[in-house]
Design a protein around this motif. Structure first.
Motif, PDB file in Angstrom:
ATOM      1  N   LYS A  46       0.761  -1.439   0.044  1.00  0.00           N
ATOM      2  CA  LYS A  46      -0.058  -0.198   0.088  1.00  0.00           C
ATOM      3  C   LYS A  46       0.989   1.381   0.118  1.00  0.00           C
ATOM      4  O   LYS A  46       1.703   1.189   0.804  1.00  0.00           O
ATOM      5  CB  LYS A  46      -0.823   0.078   1.414  1.00  0.00           C
ATOM      6  N   MET A  47       0.788   2.178  -0.896  1.00  0.00           N
ATOM      7  CA  MET A  47       1.608   3.333  -0.977  1.00  0.00           C
ATOM      8  C   MET A  47       0.947   4.389  -0.422  1.00  0.00           C
ATOM      9  O   MET A  47      -0.514   4.509  -0.717  1.00  0.00           O
ATOM     10  CB  MET A  47       1.845   3.504  -2.678  1.00  0.00           C
ATOM     11  N   THR A  48       1.262   5.374   0.407  1.00  0.00           N
ATOM     12  CA  THR A  48       0.746   6.568   0.787  1.00  0.00           C
ATOM     13  C   THR A  48       1.396   7.916   0.415  1.00  0.00           C
ATOM     14  O   THR A  48       2.718   7.597   0.514  1.00  0.00           O
ATOM     15  CB  THR A  48       0.401   6.606   2.129  1.00  0.00           C
ATOM     16  N   PHE A  49       0.709   8.820  -0.212  1.00  0.00           N
ATOM     17  CA  PHE A  49       1.441  10.067  -0.777  1.00  0.00           C
ATOM     18  C   PHE A  49       0.871  11.190   0.268  1.00  0.00           C
ATOM     19  O   PHE A  49      -0.070  11.476   0.010  1.00  0.00           O
ATOM     20  CB  PHE A  49       1.393  10.226  -2.334  1.00  0.00           C
ATOM     21  N   ASP A  50       1.587  11.850   0.941  1.00  0.00           N
ATOM     22  CA  ASP A  50       1.009  12.937   1.807  1.00  0.00           C
ATOM     23  C   ASP A  50       1.315  14.425   1.105  1.00  0.00           C
ATOM     24  O   ASP A  50       0.896  15.311   1.875  1.00  0.00           O
ATOM     25  CB  ASP A  50       1.694  12.845   3.306  1.00  0.00           C
ATOM     26  N   GLY A  51       1.659  14.056  -0.075  1.00  0.00           N
ATOM     27  CA  GLY A  51       1.588  15.624  -0.936  1.00  0.00           C
ATOM     28  C   GLY A  51       3.051  15.916  -1.002  1.00  0.00           C
ATOM     29  O   GLY A  51       3.573  16.708  -1.786  1.00  0.00           O
ATOM     30  N   ASP A  52       4.061  15.449  -0.089  1.00  0.00           N
ATOM     31  CA  ASP A  52       5.467  15.803   0.276  1.00  0.00           C
ATOM     32  C   ASP A  52       6.270  14.402  -0.322  1.00  0.00           C
ATOM     33  O   ASP A  52       7.385  14.563  -0.906  1.00  0.00           O
ATOM     34  CB  ASP A  52       5.667  16.431   1.319  1.00  0.00           C
ATOM     35  N   ALA A  53       6.026  13.400   0.560  1.00  0.00           N
ATOM     36  CA  ALA A  53       6.591  12.309   0.583  1.00  0.00           C
ATOM     37  C   ALA A  53       5.852  11.077   0.474  1.00  0.00           C
ATOM     38  O   ALA A  53       4.731  11.187   0.590  1.00  0.00           O
ATOM     39  CB  ALA A  53       7.596  12.299   1.641  1.00  0.00           C
ATOM     40  N   VAL A  54       6.512   9.970   0.187  1.00  0.00           N
ATOM     41  CA  VAL A  54       5.781   8.669   0.003  1.00  0.00           C
ATOM     42  C   VAL A  54       6.180   7.633   0.969  1.00  0.00           C
ATOM     43  O   VAL A  54       7.521   7.513   1.437  1.00  0.00           O
ATOM     44  CB  VAL A  54       6.218   8.084  -1.563  1.00  0.00           C
ATOM     45  N   SER A  55       5.289   6.778   1.435  1.00  0.00           N
ATOM     46  CA  SER A  55       5.455   5.683   2.479  1.00  0.00           C
ATOM     47  C   SER A  55       4.971   4.521   1.683  1.00  0.00           C
ATOM     48  O   SER A  55       4.160   4.589   0.953  1.00  0.00           O
ATOM     49  CB  SER A  55       4.790   5.975   3.723  1.00  0.00           C
ATOM     50  N   LEU A  56       5.615   3.494   2.116  1.00  0.00           N
ATOM     51  CA  LEU A  56       5.214   2.129   1.495  1.00  0.00           C
ATOM     52  C   LEU A  56       4.974   1.210   2.772  1.00  0.00           C
ATOM     53  O   LEU A  56       5.729   1.127   3.809  1.00  0.00           O
ATOM     54  CB  LEU A  56       6.040   1.381   0.925  1.00  0.00           C
ATOM     55  N   HIS A  57       3.760   0.490   2.693  1.00  0.00           N
ATOM     56  CA  HIS A  57       3.524  -0.634   3.816  1.00  0.00           C
ATOM     57  C   HIS A  57       2.981  -1.967   3.232  1.00  0.00           C
ATOM     58  O   HIS A  57       2.455  -1.780   2.188  1.00  0.00           O
ATOM     59  CB  HIS A  57       2.304   0.044   4.655  1.00  0.00           C
ATOM     60  N   PRO A  58       3.110  -2.899   3.598  1.00  0.00           N
ATOM     61  CA  PRO A  58       4.308  -3.157   4.890  1.00  0.00           C
ATOM     62  C   PRO A  58       5.859  -3.007   4.239  1.00  0.00           C
ATOM     63  O   PRO A  58       6.064  -2.307   3.454  1.00  0.00           O
ATOM     64  CB  PRO A  58       4.086  -4.733   5.203  1.00  0.00           C
ATOM     65  N   SER A  59       6.667  -3.478   5.340  1.00  0.00           N
ATOM     66  CA  SER A  59       8.363  -3.365   4.938  1.00  0.00           C
ATOM     67  C   SER A  59       8.461  -3.976   3.731  1.00  0.00           C
ATOM     68  O   SER A  59       8.124  -5.064   3.080  1.00  0.00           O
ATOM     69  CB  SER A  59       8.964  -3.901   5.932  1.00  0.00           C
ATOM     70  N   VAL A  60       9.745  -3.494   3.044  1.00  0.00           N
ATOM     71  CA  VAL A  60      10.091  -4.094   1.871  1.00  0.00           C
ATOM     72  C   VAL A  60      11.281  -5.294   2.404  1.00  0.00           C
ATOM     73  O   VAL A  60      12.261  -4.763   2.980  1.00  0.00           O
ATOM     74  CB  VAL A  60      10.973  -3.296   1.023  1.00  0.00           C
ATOM     75  N   GLY A  61      10.787  -6.518   2.018  1.00  0.00           N
ATOM     76  CA  GLY A  61      11.745  -7.557   2.582  1.00  0.00           C
ATOM     77  C   GLY A  61      12.292  -8.338   1.446  1.00  0.00           C
ATOM     78  O   GLY A  61      11.614  -9.112   0.534  1.00  0.00           O
ATOM     79  N   ASN A  62      13.626  -8.050   0.878  1.00  0.00           N
ATOM     80  CA  ASN A  62      14.146  -8.537  -0.055  1.00  0.00           C
ATOM     81  C   ASN A  62      14.687 -10.014   0.123  1.00  0.00           C
ATOM     82  O   ASN A  62      15.922 -10.154  -0.045  1.00  0.00           O
ATOM     83  CB  ASN A  62      15.214  -7.809  -0.779  1.00  0.00           C
ATOM     84  N   TRP A  63      14.111 -10.835   0.777  1.00  0.00           N
ATOM     85  CA  TRP A  63      14.590 -12.182   1.022  1.00  0.00           C
ATOM     86  C   TRP A  63      15.083 -12.915  -0.147  1.00  0.00           C
ATOM     87  O   TRP A  63      15.785 -14.007  -0.072  1.00  0.00           O
ATOM     88  CB  TRP A  63      13.582 -12.987   1.786  1.00  0.00           C
ATOM     89  N   LEU A  64      14.453 -12.495  -1.370  1.00  0.00           N
ATOM     90  CA  LEU A  64      14.997 -13.239  -2.618  1.00  0.00           C
ATOM     91  C   LEU A  64      16.430 -12.962  -3.000  1.00  0.00           C
ATOM     92  O   LEU A  64      16.777 -13.634  -4.011  1.00  0.00           O
ATOM     93  CB  LEU A  64      14.028 -13.316  -3.575  1.00  0.00           C
ATOM     94  N   LEU A  65      16.651 -11.805  -2.657  1.00  0.00           N
ATOM     95  CA  LEU A  65      18.026 -11.101  -2.944  1.00  0.00           C
ATOM     96  C   LEU A  65      19.057 -11.693  -2.312  1.00  0.00           C
ATOM     97  O   LEU A  65      18.781 -12.070  -1.175  1.00  0.00           O
ATOM     98  CB  LEU A  65      17.853  -9.565  -3.044  1.00  0.00           C
ATOM     99  N   LYS A  66      20.314 -11.600  -2.702  1.00  0.00           N
ATOM    100  CA  LYS A  66      21.449 -11.951  -1.975  1.00  0.00           C
ATOM    101  C   LYS A  66      21.631 -11.186  -0.523  1.00  0.00           C
ATOM    102  O   LYS A  66      22.061 -11.632   0.416  1.00  0.00           O
ATOM    103  CB  LYS A  66      22.599 -11.997  -2.832  1.00  0.00           C
ATOM    104  N   CYS A  67      21.243  -9.787  -0.793  1.00  0.00           N
ATOM    105  CA  CYS A  67      21.483  -8.843   0.377  1.00  0.00           C
ATOM    106  C   CYS A  67      20.701  -9.264   1.388  1.00  0.00           C
ATOM    107  O   CYS A  67      20.948  -8.892   2.774  1.00  0.00           O
ATOM    108  CB  CYS A  67      21.597  -7.579  -0.335  1.00  0.00           C
ATOM    109  N   ARG A  68      19.419  -9.834   1.112  1.00  0.00           N
ATOM    110  CA  ARG A  68      18.379 -10.042   2.281  1.00  0.00           C
ATOM    111  C   ARG A  68      17.944  -8.872   2.769  1.00  0.00           C
ATOM    112  O   ARG A  68      17.725  -8.812   4.259  1.00  0.00           O
ATOM    113  CB  ARG A  68      18.863 -11.153   3.026  1.00  0.00           C
TER     114      ARG A  68
END
Ligand SMILES: [Zn+2]
Length: 147
Positions: free
Chosen positions: A55-77
């Motif tokens: 879910k993306m929220t835009f307050d007119g100035d900045a953007v938030s994403l929910h839930p967290s971004v979990g790159n568990w498929l990437l090497k860096c995790r």
């Protein structure tokens, strides 16, 4: 360790072929966002907007994403939260958390894309559907040729 502590947002129609680091590209038309992993590994992270996904929220100035971004498929995790443009480290994933995350993700997607079993039971069998289509087409071509 996160290399990028801040993501600028850019509303786009189509995702550019080459993403720039530190920018969250948002396409409302395709209901998705893409960015390069904030750890700096250069991997592209795609976060589609959907009830079971992000879910993306835009307050007119900045953007938030929910839930967290979990790159568990990437090497860096890497695992982080985007809150009002700031990238907040959410701690790296343990193997157990990764397993739980994949399970939750899979379950949410299955609920979204698989119709309940009872709907399937009432749907015509695929073989039937194609015969019906063919006979309708046969009737139509017969009508066209005036027979
Ligand atoms: Zn990374």
């Amino acid at each position: 360790m996160l290399k990028h502590k801040h993501l600028d947002h850019q509303f786009v129609r189509h995702m550019p072929d080459k993403l720039s680091p530190g920018i969250l590209y948002i396409s409302m038309e395709y209901a998705t966002a893409s960015h390069l992993c904030c750890c700096g590994c250069g991997e592209e992270v795609v976060t589609p907007f959907a009830p079971a996904q992000w879910k993306m929220t835009f307050d007119g100035d900045a953007v938030s994403l929910h839930p967290s971004v979990g790159n568990w498929l990437l090497k860096c995790r890497s695992h982080y939260v985007l809150r009002e443009g700031r990238v907040v480290d959410a701690g790296s994933w343990s193997d157990a958390e990764i397993a739980a995350g994949i399970l939750r993700d899979g379950r949410a997607r299955a609920e979204m894309f698989d119709p309940p079993a009872r709907m399937v039971a009432h749907a015509p069998a695929p073989a039937n559907a194609s015969t019906q289509k063919r006979s309708a087409w046969a009737r139509f071509t017969a009508w066209l040729s005036g027979r």
